[in-house]
Design an enzyme around this catalytic site. Structure first.
Site, PDB file in Angstrom:
ATOM      1  N   SER A  22       0.788  -1.128  -0.160  1.00  0.00           N
ATOM      2  CA  SER A  22      -0.081   0.141   0.169  1.00  0.00           C
ATOM      3  C   SER A  22       1.009   1.264  -0.015  1.00  0.00           C
ATOM      4  O   SER A  22       0.578   2.312  -0.104  1.00  0.00           O
ATOM      5  CB  SER A  22      -0.901   0.037   1.199  1.00  0.00           C
ATOM      6  OG  SER A  22      -0.120  -0.319   2.568  1.00  0.00           O
ATOM      7  N   ASN A 109      -2.444  -2.377  13.138  1.00  0.00           N
ATOM      8  CA  ASN A 109      -3.974  -2.279  13.138  1.00  0.00           C
ATOM      9  C   ASN A 109      -4.348  -1.299  13.816  1.00  0.00           C
ATOM     10  O   ASN A 109      -5.177  -0.167  13.137  1.00  0.00           O
ATOM     11  CB  ASN A 109      -4.663  -3.352  13.699  1.00  0.00           C
ATOM     12  CG  ASN A 109      -4.440  -4.674  12.880  1.00  0.00           C
ATOM     13  OD1 ASN A 109      -3.753  -4.689  11.832  1.00  0.00           O
ATOM     14  ND2 ASN A 109      -4.630  -5.943  13.275  1.00  0.00           N
ATOM     15  N   HIS A 155     -39.684  22.993 -11.663  1.00  0.00           N
ATOM     16  CA  HIS A 155     -39.821  22.036 -12.710  1.00  0.00           C
ATOM     17  C   HIS A 155     -38.996  22.672 -13.969  1.00  0.00           C
ATOM     18  O   HIS A 155     -39.396  22.249 -15.083  1.00  0.00           O
ATOM     19  CB  HIS A 155     -41.257  21.784 -13.182  1.00  0.00           C
ATOM     20  CG  HIS A 155     -41.986  21.284 -12.113  1.00  0.00           C
ATOM     21  ND1 HIS A 155     -42.320  20.012 -11.853  1.00  0.00           N
ATOM     22  CD2 HIS A 155     -42.663  21.740 -11.029  1.00  0.00           C
ATOM     23  CE1 HIS A 155     -43.097  19.815 -10.800  1.00  0.00           C
ATOM     24  NE2 HIS A 155     -43.295  20.977 -10.470  1.00  0.00           N
ATOM     25  N   SER A 276     -13.404  26.250 -28.070  1.00  0.00           N
ATOM     26  CA  SER A 276     -13.697  24.801 -28.889  1.00  0.00           C
ATOM     27  C   SER A 276     -12.540  24.715 -29.738  1.00  0.00           C
ATOM     28  O   SER A 276     -11.879  25.727 -30.367  1.00  0.00           O
ATOM     29  CB  SER A 276     -14.822  24.867 -29.532  1.00  0.00           C
ATOM     30  OG  SER A 276     -15.053  24.008 -30.369  1.00  0.00           O
ATOM     31  N   LYS A 282     -17.137  29.769 -29.698  1.00  0.00           N
ATOM     32  CA  LYS A 282     -17.660  28.931 -28.440  1.00  0.00           C
ATOM     33  C   LYS A 282     -16.572  29.576 -27.323  1.00  0.00           C
ATOM     34  O   LYS A 282     -15.481  29.663 -27.414  1.00  0.00           O
ATOM     35  CB  LYS A 282     -17.266  27.345 -28.461  1.00  0.00           C
ATOM     36  CG  LYS A 282     -18.057  26.525 -29.401  1.00  0.00           C
ATOM     37  CD  LYS A 282     -19.670  26.808 -29.066  1.00  0.00           C
ATOM     38  CE  LYS A 282     -20.102  26.089 -27.854  1.00  0.00           C
ATOM     39  NZ  LYS A 282     -20.020  24.643 -27.764  1.00  0.00           N
ATOM     40  N   ASN A 284     -17.023  27.859 -23.457  1.00  0.00           N
ATOM     41  CA  ASN A 284     -17.722  26.747 -22.691  1.00  0.00           C
ATOM     42  C   ASN A 284     -17.446  26.973 -21.265  1.00  0.00           C
ATOM     43  O   ASN A 284     -16.331  27.337 -20.699  1.00  0.00           O
ATOM     44  CB  ASN A 284     -16.854  25.657 -23.289  1.00  0.00           C
ATOM     45  CG  ASN A 284     -17.236  25.195 -24.739  1.00  0.00           C
ATOM     46  OD1 ASN A 284     -18.339  25.695 -25.331  1.00  0.00           O
ATOM     47  ND2 ASN A 284     -16.464  24.526 -25.363  1.00  0.00           N
ATOM     48  N   GLU A 289     -19.013  22.284 -15.783  1.00  0.00           N
ATOM     49  CA  GLU A 289     -19.334  20.926 -16.003  1.00  0.00           C
ATOM     50  C   GLU A 289     -18.462  19.988 -15.339  1.00  0.00           C
ATOM     51  O   GLU A 289     -18.928  18.860 -14.977  1.00  0.00           O
ATOM     52  CB  GLU A 289     -19.098  20.922 -17.701  1.00  0.00           C
ATOM     53  CG  GLU A 289     -20.032  21.788 -18.169  1.00  0.00           C
ATOM     54  CD  GLU A 289     -19.556  21.850 -19.922  1.00  0.00           C
ATOM     55  OE1 GLU A 289     -20.471  21.309 -20.791  1.00  0.00           O
ATOM     56  OE2 GLU A 289     -18.380  22.205 -20.139  1.00  0.00           O
ATOM     57  N   LYS A 324      -8.252   3.894   2.018  1.00  0.00           N
ATOM     58  CA  LYS A 324      -7.685   5.210   1.827  1.00  0.00           C
ATOM     59  C   LYS A 324      -7.629   5.670   0.677  1.00  0.00           C
ATOM     60  O   LYS A 324      -8.140   7.187   0.697  1.00  0.00           O
ATOM     61  CB  LYS A 324      -6.146   5.089   2.413  1.00  0.00           C
ATOM     62  CG  LYS A 324      -5.815   4.838   3.946  1.00  0.00           C
ATOM     63  CD  LYS A 324      -4.343   4.284   4.118  1.00  0.00           C
ATOM     64  CE  LYS A 324      -4.346   2.802   4.171  1.00  0.00           C
ATOM     65  NZ  LYS A 324      -5.188   2.101   5.019  1.00  0.00           N
TER      66      LYS A 324
END
Ligand code: ARG
Length: 456
Positions: A22, A109, A155, A276, A282, A284, A289, A324
């Site tokens: 690990s 442990n 809505h 873009s 564009k 963006n 996002e 982890k």
């Protein structure tokens, strides 16, 4: 150096060694591991298990190992199974056989649970700071156009007028709750497992309360079996992260809509937009996002660890080593995201004119029903009557505010000259002055409350 080589007659299979290791990810716990070990060495001396010079040699040697890590000089060795092995191996190289006394009365442990809890406590503090700053940015930008009217949606359909400040603050309060959940996760992590041994407790008279105080824990675990297997704090941390992510995603989603040409309520600064490769025009909203997209992994980490823990038999099982990476990734994801969102909000252009232009008189239909209620008509009936007025206006291709009085009176004799006054957005906003409402006066009070809450 292996911590458990004695009982084996053969070398471990190489592929198993790789699967079992690990260190590639728990190397992040070096600070916590070394701090915990230094405290353990002192506790052993206190309990009369080690002499003071032995404890001092261990503490100083560990400080040197820490220095090597901090300086980037630490060299992992092929046999370093995990961070605990790596630190002890290096300590042995530095100070010789006395290093072999460090692990007296301790197990990996209780050690790993201690390290991990220390890490989660700090992670909670860091994330709280980032959430605090994002919430602060929301406050600032809410205040700027606090009373600017805009359409409110349910809505995703135009519902009733609200103010920009009210809408912005609707994203502030969830963040404040997220901060509270991070605090709770920190509290959950603040229980010391060290001194639980492998599962049955340590056989030396360790003052665990003193150990807890030294390491910054609030209390000590009450049951050694539970202590080495409890990962509730890790789940609480992941839940806080996942829900925070959900809140960020919801904010992002609506900002994406609001920044589209169709809405045009806001415009992202060029520093927080991307272009873009094909379409030169564009701009963006990639950061938004990504905020929306990254929730997938946050929620995934939570359900992943829940599933790992389900069905584990008593005390420590190696499955727990899987605990982890999800937390590390959740932490990294949010630490990368939160400051970008704060910057995006602080540089966002807000267009109150576009918001006002999107207000539609039909959004005052509820107010028209309330007007009839004021004339003594029961609300249910008023709702029905205004519905008819809406239908009539629609059939004529007109706005509800454009219906003349005679047409309205045909629907209900309760309509009067003063009906024209209903179609005033400012007045409609001002009417919603009860605590938590969208009236500018109520939103001003809300802002004060938000400020106080943020300072708390
Ligand atoms: N690398 C292990 C983990 O992360 C440390 C604990 C190992 N304990 C053991 N009994 N093998 O969980």
């Amino acid at each position: 150096m292996k911590l458990w080589g004695g009982r084996m007659s053969k070398e471990t299979d190489e592929l198993l060694q790789r699967l079992n290791a690990s260190l590639p990810f728990d190397i992040r716990l070096y600070r916590e591991d070394i701090r915990g070990s230094q405290a353990w060495a002192r506790a052993l001396a206190q309990a009369g298990v080690l002499s003071q010079p032995e404890a001092q040699a261990l503490v100083e040697g560990l400080a040197q190992v820490l220095q090597e890590f901090e300086a980037g000089d630490f060299q992992p060795a092929p046999g370093d199974e995990d961070i605990h092995t790596a630190v002890e191996r290096r300590l042995t190289e530095l100070i010789g056989p006395v290093a072999g006394k460090l692990h007296t009365g301790r197990s990996r442990n209780d050690q790993v649970a201690t390290d991990f809890r220390l890490w989660v406590m700090r992670a909670c503090d860091d994330l709280q700071g980032d959430v605090q700053d994002l919430a602060q940015a929301l406050l600032e930008r809410a205040e700027e156009h606090l009373e600017a009217p805009m359409p409110g949606y349910t809505h995703l359909q135009r519902a009733q007028p609200i103010t920009w400040g009210h809408w912005m603050l609707s994203h502030f309060w969830p963040l404040l709750r997220d901060r509270g959940r991070l605090r709770q996760a920190r509290t959950a992590a603040g229980v010391l497992p060290l001194g639980s041994g492998a599962l049955a407790g340590t056989s030396y008279p360790i003052d665990r309360q003193a150990l807890a105080r030294e390491l910054g824990f609030d209390s000590v675990s009450s049951n050694s079996i539970d202590a080495v297997s409890d990962r509730d704090f890790a789940l609480q941390f992941l839940f806080a992260c996942a829900l925070l992510g959900v809140h960020l995603s919801r904010l992002a989603e609506q900002m994406i809509l609001f920044s589209s040409a169709e809405f045009g309520f806001v415009e992202l600064d060029d520093a927080y937009s991307t272009g873009s490769s094909l379409m030169p025009q564009k701009k963006n909203p990639d950061p938004l996002e990504l905020a929306r997209g990254k929730v997938g992994r946050l929620v995934g980490h939570l359900s992943g660890l829940l599933t790992t823990l389900k069905g584990l038999p008593s005390a420590y099982d190696k499955d727990l080593q899987e605990d982890k990476e999800p937390l590390f990734d959740a932490y990294d994801t949010l630490r990368a995201l939160l400051p970008v969102l704060a910057g995006l909000l602080r540089t966002l252009q807000v267009h109150p004119g576009r918001m006002a232009a999107a207000l539609d008189p039909a959004m005052l239909a509820t107010d028209l029903a309330d007007y009839l209620v004021g004339k003594g008509i029961p609300f249910r009936q008023a709702h029905e009557l205004v519905g008819r007025a809406v239908r009539l206006a629609e059939a004529r291709g007109a706005g509800i505010h454009e219906l003349e009085l005679p047409a309205l009176r045909e629907i209900s004799a309760a309509f009067d000259e003063d009906v024209a006054r209903v179609f005033d957005v400012e007045a409609a906003l001002a009417r919603r002055g009860a605590e938590g409402g969208t009236a500018p006066e109520a939103v001003r009070r809300q802002l004060q409350a938000a400020r106080r809450a943020l300072a708390g």
